[in-house]
Design a protein around this motif. Structure first.
Motif, PDB file in Angstrom:
ATOM      1  N   SER A  37       0.850  -1.200   0.000  1.00 58.66           N
ATOM      2  CA  SER A  37       0.000   0.000   0.000  1.00 58.66           C
ATOM      3  C   SER A  37       0.876   1.237   0.000  1.00 58.66           C
ATOM      4  O   SER A  37       2.105   1.155   0.135  1.00 58.66           O
ATOM      5  CB  SER A  37      -0.904   0.036   1.243  1.00 58.66           C
ATOM      6  N   SER A  41      -1.566   3.697   4.904  1.00 55.77           N
ATOM      7  CA  SER A  41      -2.865   3.112   4.555  1.00 55.77           C
ATOM      8  C   SER A  41      -3.373   2.134   5.605  1.00 55.77           C
ATOM      9  O   SER A  41      -4.534   1.737   5.565  1.00 55.77           O
ATOM     10  CB  SER A  41      -2.782   2.400   3.202  1.00 55.77           C
ATOM     11  N   GLY A  42      -2.483   1.706   6.510  1.00 55.70           N
ATOM     12  CA  GLY A  42      -2.953   0.856   7.603  1.00 55.70           C
ATOM     13  C   GLY A  42      -2.476  -0.574   7.587  1.00 55.70           C
ATOM     14  O   GLY A  42      -3.097  -1.433   8.216  1.00 55.70           O
ATOM     15  N   SER A 140      -6.707   3.260   1.629  1.00 60.72           N
ATOM     16  CA  SER A 140      -7.495   3.885   2.686  1.00 60.72           C
ATOM     17  C   SER A 140      -8.400   4.968   2.106  1.00 60.72           C
ATOM     18  O   SER A 140      -8.113   5.537   1.043  1.00 60.72           O
ATOM     19  CB  SER A 140      -6.582   4.490   3.757  1.00 60.72           C
ATOM     20  N   THR A 164      -9.527   0.459   3.636  1.00 60.29           N
ATOM     21  CA  THR A 164      -9.346   0.640   5.076  1.00 60.29           C
ATOM     22  C   THR A 164      -9.853   2.005   5.566  1.00 60.29           C
ATOM     23  O   THR A 164     -10.121   2.908   4.777  1.00 60.29           O
ATOM     24  CB  THR A 164      -7.863   0.509   5.448  1.00 60.29           C
ATOM     25  N   LYS A 165      -9.968   2.099   6.885  1.00 54.81           N
ATOM     26  CA  LYS A 165     -10.347   3.335   7.589  1.00 54.81           C
ATOM     27  C   LYS A 165     -11.743   3.818   7.201  1.00 54.81           C
ATOM     28  O   LYS A 165     -12.003   5.028   7.127  1.00 54.81           O
ATOM     29  CB  LYS A 165      -9.307   4.440   7.352  1.00 54.81           C
ATOM     30  N   SER A 196     -12.721  -1.252   9.028  1.00 54.42           N
ATOM     31  CA  SER A 196     -12.109  -0.278   9.926  1.00 54.42           C
ATOM     32  C   SER A 196     -11.461  -1.032  11.074  1.00 54.42           C
ATOM     33  O   SER A 196     -12.136  -1.762  11.798  1.00 54.42           O
ATOM     34  CB  SER A 196     -13.151   0.698  10.481  1.00 54.42           C
TER      35      SER A 196
END
Length: 226
Positions: A37, A41-42, A140, A164-165, A196
């Motif tokens: 990512s 972005s997580g 994200s 994500t998120k 999430s």
């Protein structure tokens, strides 16, 4: 005189190493996933939540790449599973040789699931096969919903897109429907999970996908041993 571009030689050598790694993963029944990512972005947070949901006896390990620090490895090591940091010293991706060297410290026959957290970058990692079974790309909602069109290579090569998120959707101008459509324009068969890690919303979709892949790998390994 024949001139061979350096990039072509590097990628050719990487493909040789990746093929060897893939054979080793297949032989040992290890499911290897390459998470890719943009920065932020997580990926690490997703791995934290994922590792936190495993039983202590699970045979899981993580290789995590970063340009300079060992911060991600320290975060992930808290869950009690084997973790190694690969510090690239400025190189913007992991390559097969880095993975090969890191695995010298472990016995693959003791690992059923190996996560590779690649360096935060949507460009270079798409060119380097690490012997993984599949690439997983994260996007994200704090980024642009046109990312699949701007960076098509990694979305075309990934089997799963993790959006994500999603708890931030009310606060950002991100069009989920457009993001899904853009991803499928590049890769019509790509699977998509929306989640999430903060609220847990949609996390069961990621766990279900992961379980399916692990079960499929176990079935192949069992068949190979018969």
């Amino acid at each position: 005189m024949t001139v061979i571009p350096v990039e072509k030689k590097v990628l050719s050598e990487n493909q040789r190493i990746a093929a060897s790694l893939r054979d080793r993963f297949e032989e040992q029944g290890t499911l290897c996933l390459n998470l890719i990512s943009s920065p932020g972005s997580g990926k690490t947070t997703l791995l934290e939540e994922t590792l936190g949901g495993f039983r202590p006896e699970e045979r899981v390990a993580v290789l995590t790449g970063d340009l300079q620090t060992e911060n991600d490895a320290k975060r992930l090591a808290r869950y009690g599973f084997p973790v190694q940091q690969i510090t690239t010293g400025g190189v913007c991706h992991l390559d097969g040789r880095m993975i090969e060297r890191a695995l010298e410290r472990w016995s693959l026959d003791e690992i059923d699931l190996l996560f590779i957290e690649n360096v935060g970058n949507l460009v270079c990692p798409s060119s380097y096969d690490l012997g993984e079974e599949t690439k997983v790309v994260l996007l994200s909602v704090t980024e642009g919903d046109d990312k699949p069109l701007k960076y098509p290579s990694i979305f075309a090569k990934s089997e799963l897109l993790v959006l994500t998120k999603i708890d931030l959707l009310p606060h950002v101008p991100f069009n989920m429907e457009q993001a899904r459509a853009n991803a499928r324009l590049v890769h019509p068969g790509i699977e998509i999970v929306e989640l999430s890690c903060t609220t847990g919303q949609g996390f069961d979709g990621w766990q279900a996908w992961l379980s399916r892949r692990r079960e499929a790998r176990l079935r192949r390994a069992s068949t190979a041993r018969v």
